[in-house]
Design a protein around this motif. Structure first.
Motif, PDB file in Angstrom:
ATOM      1  N   ARG A   1     -49.878 -21.420 -49.902  1.00 22.44           N
ATOM      2  CA  ARG A   1     -48.889 -20.943 -48.930  1.00 22.44           C
ATOM      3  C   ARG A   1     -48.480 -19.503 -49.223  1.00 22.44           C
ATOM      4  NH1 ARG A   1     -46.474 -26.109 -49.866  1.00 22.44           N
ATOM      5  NH2 ARG A   1     -44.635 -25.177 -50.838  1.00 22.44           N
ATOM      6  N   SER A   2     -48.347 -19.185 -50.499  1.00 22.87           N
ATOM      7  CA  SER A   2     -47.995 -17.816 -50.872  1.00 22.87           C
ATOM      8  C   SER A   2     -49.108 -16.847 -50.491  1.00 22.87           C
ATOM      9  CB  SER A   2     -47.717 -17.744 -52.376  1.00 22.87           C
ATOM     10  OG  SER A   2     -47.401 -16.430 -52.770  1.00 22.87           O
ATOM     11  N   PHE A   3     -50.351 -17.262 -50.699  1.00 27.35           N
ATOM     12  CA  PHE A   3     -51.478 -16.399 -50.326  1.00 27.35           C
ATOM     13  C   PHE A   3     -51.545 -16.213 -48.815  1.00 27.35           C
ATOM     14  CE2 PHE A   3     -55.984 -15.983 -49.092  1.00 27.35           C
ATOM     15  CZ  PHE A   3     -56.280 -14.788 -49.736  1.00 27.35           C
ATOM     16  N   ALA A   4     -51.270 -17.283 -48.062  1.00 24.99           N
ATOM     17  CA  ALA A   4     -51.303 -17.186 -46.602  1.00 24.99           C
ATOM     18  C   ALA A   4     -50.231 -16.234 -46.090  1.00 24.99           C
ATOM     19  CB  ALA A   4     -51.127 -18.571 -45.976  1.00 24.99           C
ATOM     20  N   ARG A   5     -49.059 -16.252 -46.728  1.00 24.95           N
ATOM     21  CA  ARG A   5     -47.990 -15.355 -46.294  1.00 24.95           C
ATOM     22  C   ARG A   5     -48.277 -13.900 -46.628  1.00 24.95           C
ATOM     23  NH1 ARG A   5     -44.720 -19.572 -48.252  1.00 24.95           N
ATOM     24  NH2 ARG A   5     -44.578 -18.493 -50.246  1.00 24.95           N
ATOM     25  N   SER A   6     -49.074 -13.682 -47.664  1.00 21.90           N
ATOM     26  CA  SER A   6     -49.315 -12.312 -48.116  1.00 21.90           C
ATOM     27  C   SER A   6     -50.399 -11.590 -47.323  1.00 21.90           C
ATOM     28  CB  SER A   6     -49.715 -12.326 -49.600  1.00 21.90           C
ATOM     29  OG  SER A   6     -50.967 -12.964 -49.784  1.00 21.90           O
ATOM     30  N   LEU A   7     -51.049 -12.281 -46.383  1.00 23.14           N
ATOM     31  CA  LEU A   7     -52.161 -11.658 -45.663  1.00 23.14           C
ATOM     32  C   LEU A   7     -51.701 -10.607 -44.664  1.00 23.14           C
ATOM     33  CD1 LEU A   7     -54.552 -14.680 -45.059  1.00 23.14           C
ATOM     34  CD2 LEU A   7     -54.585 -12.976 -46.877  1.00 23.14           C
ATOM     35  N   GLY A   8     -50.488 -10.734 -44.156  1.00 18.55           N
ATOM     36  CA  GLY A   8     -49.954  -9.692 -43.295  1.00 18.55           C
ATOM     37  C   GLY A   8     -50.416  -9.793 -41.850  1.00 18.55           C
TER      38      GLY A   8
ATOM     39  N   GLN B   1     -57.762 -29.543 -49.345  1.00 15.76           N
ATOM     40  CA  GLN B   1     -57.832 -30.748 -48.526  1.00 15.76           C
ATOM     41  C   GLN B   1     -58.646 -31.839 -49.218  1.00 15.76           C
ATOM     42  OE1 GLN B   1     -56.197 -31.280 -45.553  1.00 15.76           O
ATOM     43  NE2 GLN B   1     -56.892 -33.386 -45.905  1.00 15.76           N
ATOM     44  N   LYS B   2     -59.746 -31.453 -49.861  1.00 18.80           N
ATOM     45  CA  LYS B   2     -60.552 -32.441 -50.591  1.00 18.80           C
ATOM     46  C   LYS B   2     -59.757 -33.042 -51.748  1.00 18.80           C
ATOM     47  CE  LYS B   2     -65.090 -30.419 -49.554  1.00 18.80           C
ATOM     48  NZ  LYS B   2     -66.315 -29.807 -50.145  1.00 18.80           N
ATOM     49  N   THR B   3     -59.007 -32.212 -52.424  1.00 21.46           N
ATOM     50  CA  THR B   3     -58.200 -32.710 -53.545  1.00 21.46           C
ATOM     51  C   THR B   3     -57.125 -33.672 -53.055  1.00 21.46           C
ATOM     52  OG1 THR B   3     -58.556 -30.577 -54.641  1.00 21.46           O
ATOM     53  CG2 THR B   3     -56.863 -32.005 -55.550  1.00 21.46           C
ATOM     54  N   ILE B   4     -56.509 -33.355 -51.918  1.00 20.52           N
ATOM     55  CA  ILE B   4     -55.471 -34.230 -51.367  1.00 20.52           C
ATOM     56  C   ILE B   4     -56.073 -35.565 -50.924  1.00 20.52           C
ATOM     57  CG2 ILE B   4     -53.832 -34.495 -49.465  1.00 20.52           C
ATOM     58  CD1 ILE B   4     -53.282 -31.525 -49.619  1.00 20.52           C
ATOM     59  N   GLU B   5     -57.263 -35.523 -50.344  1.00 26.58           N
ATOM     60  CA  GLU B   5     -57.922 -36.769 -49.927  1.00 26.58           C
ATOM     61  C   GLU B   5     -58.215 -37.661 -51.129  1.00 26.58           C
ATOM     62  OE1 GLU B   5     -61.339 -35.535 -47.789  1.00 26.58           O
ATOM     63  OE2 GLU B   5     -60.228 -34.891 -45.994  1.00 26.58           O
ATOM     64  N   ALA B   6     -58.678 -37.055 -52.226  1.00 27.19           N
ATOM     65  CA  ALA B   6     -58.929 -37.845 -53.437  1.00 27.19           C
ATOM     66  C   ALA B   6     -57.629 -38.410 -53.993  1.00 27.19           C
ATOM     67  CB  ALA B   6     -59.624 -36.976 -54.487  1.00 27.19           C
ATOM     68  N   PHE B   7     -56.572 -37.621 -53.937  1.00 32.01           N
ATOM     69  CA  PHE B   7     -55.267 -38.090 -54.413  1.00 32.01           C
ATOM     70  C   PHE B   7     -54.761 -39.238 -53.541  1.00 32.01           C
ATOM     71  CE2 PHE B   7     -50.596 -37.809 -54.301  1.00 32.01           C
ATOM     72  CZ  PHE B   7     -50.315 -37.965 -55.646  1.00 32.01           C
ATOM     73  N   THR B   8     -54.994 -39.150 -52.231  1.00 28.89           N
ATOM     74  CA  THR B   8     -54.563 -40.209 -51.317  1.00 28.89           C
ATOM     75  C   THR B   8     -55.331 -41.502 -51.565  1.00 28.89           C
ATOM     76  OG1 THR B   8     -54.021 -38.535 -49.656  1.00 28.89           O
ATOM     77  CG2 THR B   8     -54.248 -40.801 -48.895  1.00 28.89           C
TER      78      THR B   8
ATOM     79  N   SER C   1     -48.599 -25.133 -40.727  1.00 27.74           N
ATOM     80  CA  SER C   1     -48.358 -26.225 -39.798  1.00 27.74           C
ATOM     81  C   SER C   1     -48.683 -27.544 -40.468  1.00 27.74           C
ATOM     82  CB  SER C   1     -49.219 -26.039 -38.534  1.00 27.74           C
ATOM     83  OG  SER C   1     -50.593 -26.067 -38.877  1.00 27.74           O
ATOM     84  N   LYS C   2     -48.532 -28.619 -39.689  1.00 26.62           N
ATOM     85  CA  LYS C   2     -48.814 -29.945 -40.224  1.00 26.62           C
ATOM     86  C   LYS C   2     -50.291 -30.110 -40.558  1.00 26.62           C
ATOM     87  CE  LYS C   2     -48.051 -34.843 -39.226  1.00 26.62           C
ATOM     88  NZ  LYS C   2     -47.574 -35.825 -38.241  1.00 26.62           N
ATOM     89  N   ALA C   3     -51.151 -29.414 -39.820  1.00 29.36           N
ATOM     90  CA  ALA C   3     -52.586 -29.494 -40.083  1.00 29.36           C
ATOM     91  C   ALA C   3     -52.986 -28.713 -41.326  1.00 29.36           C
ATOM     92  CB  ALA C   3     -53.365 -28.971 -38.872  1.00 29.36           C
ATOM     93  N   ASP C   4     -52.122 -27.865 -41.807  1.00 33.50           N
ATOM     94  CA  ASP C   4     -52.424 -27.063 -42.979  1.00 33.50           C
ATOM     95  C   ASP C   4     -52.211 -27.906 -44.233  1.00 33.50           C
ATOM     96  OD1 ASP C   4     -52.767 -25.149 -44.898  1.00 33.50           O
ATOM     97  OD2 ASP C   4     -50.823 -24.190 -44.569  1.00 33.50           O
ATOM     98  N   PRO C   5     -53.230 -28.061 -45.089  1.00 32.96           N
ATOM     99  CA  PRO C   5     -53.036 -28.859 -46.314  1.00 32.96           C
ATOM    100  C   PRO C   5     -52.011 -28.249 -47.254  1.00 32.96           C
ATOM    101  CG  PRO C   5     -55.153 -27.720 -46.344  1.00 32.96           C
ATOM    102  CD  PRO C   5     -54.601 -27.561 -44.960  1.00 32.96           C
ATOM    103  N   GLY C   6     -51.743 -26.946 -47.108  1.00 34.04           N
ATOM    104  CA  GLY C   6     -50.733 -26.331 -47.950  1.00 34.04           C
ATOM    105  C   GLY C   6     -49.327 -26.804 -47.649  1.00 34.04           C
ATOM    106  N   GLY C   7     -49.106 -27.348 -46.453  1.00 29.72           N
ATOM    107  CA  GLY C   7     -47.787 -27.850 -46.091  1.00 29.72           C
ATOM    108  C   GLY C   7     -47.737 -29.350 -45.922  1.00 29.72           C
TER     109      GLY C   7
END
Length: 369
Positions: free
Chosen positions: A52-59, A78-85, A127-133
């Motif tokens: 999220r921090s990297f996404a905000r820094s893109l300008g 997203q792959k890491t979150i799927e494995a965690f789920t 957004s909700k589709a963003d794995p960062g959020g």
């Protein structure tokens, strides 16, 4: 024994708590891996913050390579979150996991105005589709209405899992707070020994690069600490948890609370012990500094007298040179008179200044003719 050494037993770190819970579960011969799964989730939360921090820094207008880098980071996350789920379904039912994801909620950062990566207008949105959020399927995220419908035994297992999450988050918050302390100390050293003495563009650029790296570390760990505190407030006792901001409330005569107490333990006795130990160490440091100042004051008083005696010695020396020489030219005699007058004037001015600064100063000056 070093009296300056802290006597307070430090709180357990996240890894120590994970080891303790894992060993306890092995002895009970139950389903293992819960502590490791929870710790992995905390690491994923840290990765989400970084993305999220990297996404905000893109300008306003990120380049194609920057967009590709962001997409790759989100895909790996997203792959890491799927494995965690998938692992979460081994410890909590699939219906409970789905109930977490069915909630229309997105993790956002309460950005401090003083943070360096507060984002630019036009940066990729979260957004909700963003794995960062995306909200992770932690036991703490299970809605209470679903939890109340579970059978007694199943509900007890979820509550026990929440207790484990509470313990691990406490350790993780302690680790984050300790990292913030270390980053602040290193940042102070960086400014004092690298940024301020830097000369030239090259040195200043390198010095500021180091300071910016430490600032990013401090910001990331502060947000992780605040995130853990928010969950701890939901799961644990209703104790007041103080969040970290960019300005942690420190001034020239008052230290920030993060140097005295973590505010994570609801045990008042532990808080008192920590506060007492903190005051003891600071009193010892203040006492040592006061003794150094007293010694320096005594030396300064003697140095005043030594300075005037040195001027007297130099004036007397030049007077003896003038008296001992049998044959002096007019130029040599004039130079000797000039030196005698100069040292006399220095002694006279110094004595007047020292008397003005120190009323107890005893005059030792005798004018040399």
């Amino acid at each position: 024994m070093d009296v300056m050494q802290s006597k307070v037993v430090k709180s357990l770190s996240c890894h120590e708590i994970e080891l303790k819970l894992s060993e306890a579960k092995l002895k009970q011969k139950g389903k293992t891996g819960q502590a490791a799964w929870l710790s992995k989730g905390l690491k994923i939360e840290e990765t989400q913050l970084e993305v999220r921090s990297f996404a905000r820094s893109l300008g306003w207008q990120p380049t194609t390579s920057q967009k590709l880098d962001l997409v790759n980071r989100r895909r790996c996350l997203q792959k890491t979150i799927e494995a965690f789920t998938n692992t979460a379904m081994e410890f909590i039912e699939e219906d409970l996991v789905n109930s977490i994801y069915d909630q229309d909620s997105v993790i956002t950062d309460d950005l401090d105005p003083q943070d360096g990566d507060k984002g630019e207008p036009g940066a990729p949105s979260i957004s909700k589709a963003d794995p960062g959020g995306q909200v992770l399927p932690f036991p703490s995220q299970i809605p209470e209405e679903f939890l109340s419908l579970l059978a007694m035994e199943h509900r007890a297992s979820i509550i026990a899992l929440r207790e484990k999450e509470l313990d691990i988050r406490k350790g993780h918050a302690e680790d984050c707070l300790e990292t913030v302390r270390g980053a602040v100390i290193q940042l102070s050293w960086q400014f004092k020994n690298r940024v301020w003495p830097a000369e030239g563009i090259t040195q200043k650029t390198r010095a500021w690069e180091g300071a910016n790296i430490l600032e990013k570390v401090c910001t990331l760990q502060r947000r992780l600490y605040n995130r853990n505190c928010q969950v701890l407030y939901t799961l644990g006792p209703r104790t007041e948890l103080e969040l970290l901001t960019a300005d942690s409330g420190q001034s020239s005569d008052r230290l920030s609370w993060l140097w005295s107490n973590t505010r994570l333990s609801p045990n008042t006795a532990d808080d008192d012990l920590y506060s007492t130990e903190f005051l003891r160490l600071n009193w010892l440091c203040a006492r040592a500094q006061k003794n150094r100042w007293a010694e320096e004051l005594e030396l300064t008083k003697h140095e005043m007298e030594w300075t005037i005696r040195f001027y007297m010695y130099m004036a007397t020396t030049w007077q003896s040179h003038q008296d001992s020489a049998t044959q002096l030219s007019s130029g040599h005699r004039a130079y000797a008179e000039k030196q005698i007058d100069m040292w006399n004037e220095l002694g006279h001015v110094s004595e007047a200044m020292f008397k003005h600064l120190n009323t107890a100063f005893t005059s030792t000056w005798n004018l040399v003719w």
